[in-house]
Write an enzyme that holds these catalytic residues in place. Structure first.
Site, short mmCIF file in Angstrom:
data_model
loop_
_atom_site.label_atom_id
_atom_site.label_comp_id
_atom_site.label_asym_id
_atom_site.label_seq_id
_atom_site.Cartn_x
_atom_site.Cartn_y
_atom_site.Cartn_z
N SER A 36 0.83 -1.21 0.00
CA SER A 36 0.00 0.00 0.00
C SER A 36 0.86 1.25 0.00
CB SER A 36 -0.88 0.04 1.26
OG SER A 36 -1.96 -0.82 1.11
N HIS A 67 -3.19 0.88 -4.67
CA HIS A 67 -2.76 -0.31 -5.43
C HIS A 67 -3.23 -0.10 -6.87
CE1 HIS A 67 -1.54 -2.92 -2.00
NE2 HIS A 67 -2.33 -2.07 -1.36
N TYR A 91 -9.15 -9.87 2.14
CA TYR A 91 -10.32 -9.09 2.57
C TYR A 91 -11.08 -8.46 1.41
CZ TYR A 91 -7.39 -4.88 2.14
OH TYR A 91 -6.58 -3.89 1.67
N GLU A 92 -10.45 -8.41 0.22
CA GLU A 92 -11.17 -7.90 -0.96
C GLU A 92 -12.18 -8.93 -1.45
OE1 GLU A 92 -8.48 -5.70 -3.90
OE2 GLU A 92 -7.01 -6.67 -2.60
N MET A 222 -2.04 -6.91 6.65
CA MET A 222 -3.12 -7.71 6.05
C MET A 222 -2.67 -8.37 4.75
SD MET A 222 -6.17 -4.93 6.57
CE MET A 222 -6.25 -3.89 8.04
N ASN A 246 2.09 3.48 10.85
CA ASN A 246 1.35 4.02 12.00
C ASN A 246 1.71 3.18 13.21
OD1 ASN A 246 -0.38 1.98 10.33
ND2 ASN A 246 -1.16 1.83 12.42
N HIS A 260 -6.79 4.44 6.46
CA HIS A 260 -5.96 4.05 5.32
C HIS A 260 -5.22 5.26 4.71
CE1 HIS A 260 -4.59 1.40 2.18
NE2 HIS A 260 -5.23 2.06 1.23
#
Ligand SMILES: O=P(O)(O)O[C@@H]1C[C@H](O)[C@@H](CO)O1
Length: 287
Positions: A36, A67, A91-92, A222, A246, A260
């Site tokens: 990301s 992405h 998760y997509e 993730m 973060n 995000h």
């Protein structure tokens, strides 16, 4: 007979790699997966030949911001490389077969060394946003519960039924990453630690982060672990980097939030450093 999980046959994957090889003059032995906000790396390749994912037969498409969704071939530090400018996450809604399809495609393109990058939350309290963690090892939470990317019939043409993972992240490549960081003046921002892969897309609760900290996790994200398992299964050498975007929120303080856009911003801030780290690493990789 066992229930069958979604999978691609060797022939499916061979057809995708042939499609690409017929249209591209580069023959990369190095593959890079951009996490990301880290896709800018692919834009720096010379002699680029790019394939939007929707133009590649049977390829999934990227649905997450940060992405771009292209396979970019080109030259970095004088060597042919192929970059995934955008990865696929469970998760997509993608199956593990889809999440890891590009790794097997890269294998049949001739890739022998894979660099996997991601953005991750810092669990180790010494980590600050902007740190770059060399991945020493991972904990694959979905895999511990059975959702391993190698679940289903094994294809011996790729690798063995029971591959070892104790040396998933190549020690020599980790040393090369440290050397590359020194060359570009990044040593003070480098860490080395354990990445935990969680399914997402929800970020972690305070209790989950405290649990991860207690078991020795340094960074949480993730992605990455499924790609690494499939890459090691088919014999690639692997190294991994997490950009700490973060701090994990370990206190019950509602004024602290993570989203995000913060993750993508961290990628923008460190983009040039990650690019020079990776190009120095590529120089040090023996082909
Ligand atoms: O693709 P990566 O692992 O770099 O992306 C991280 C994990 C989630 O996809 C997203 C959360 O902000 O960033």
């Amino acid at each position: 007979m066992a229930d069958v999980v979604e999978s691609y046959s060797y022939e499916d994957i061979e057809a995708i790699s042939k499609f690409l090889l017929e249209r591209c003059r580069h023959r990369p032995k190095i593959g890079i997966i951009c996490g990301s906000g880290l896709g800018g790396l692919a834009d720096t390749l010379q002699e680029q030949e790019a394939f939007p994912y929707e133009s590649i037969p049977k390829f999934p498409v990227s649905t997450v911001s940060g992405h771009k969704g292209r396979l970019v071939f080109g030259v970095l530090s004088g060597k042919a490389v192929v970059c995934m400018q955008g990865r696929f996450h469970m998760y997509e809604g993608y199956s593990m077969a889809k999440v890891t399809l590009p790794v097997r495609v890269m294998k049949l393109l001739g890739v022998e060394t894979m660099l996997v990058t991601n953005a991750a939350g810092g669990v180790n309290q010494d980590y600050v946003p902007g740190d770059i963690m060399i991945i020493k090892d991972h904990i694959n939470f979905p895999g511990l519960c059975g959702n391993n990317p190698l679940r289903g019939p094994n294809n011996e043409k790729f690798g063995p039924r029971f591959p070892a993972m104790n040396d998933a992240y190549n020690a020599k490549l980790r040393a090369s990453l440290r050397a590359a960081a020194k060359l570009c003046g990044l040593s003070d921002h480098m860490k080395e630690g354990v990445y935990a892969y969680l399914g997402g897309p929800a970020y972690e609760t305070v209790a989950e982060l405290r649990f991860l900290k207690a078991i020795g996790v340094d960074a949480v994200g993730m992605s990455t672990a499924p790609e690494v398992i499939v890459a090691r299964h088919c014999g690639m050498k692997v190294c991994g980097l997490s950009l700490i975007s973060n701090k994990g929120i370990m206190e019950y303080d509602p004024s602290l939030v993570i989203d995000h856009s913060e993750v993508l911003e961290a990628g923008r801030v460190r983009a040039a450093d990650i690019q020079s780290l990776v190009s120095n690493l590529v120089k040090l990789i023996d082909e």
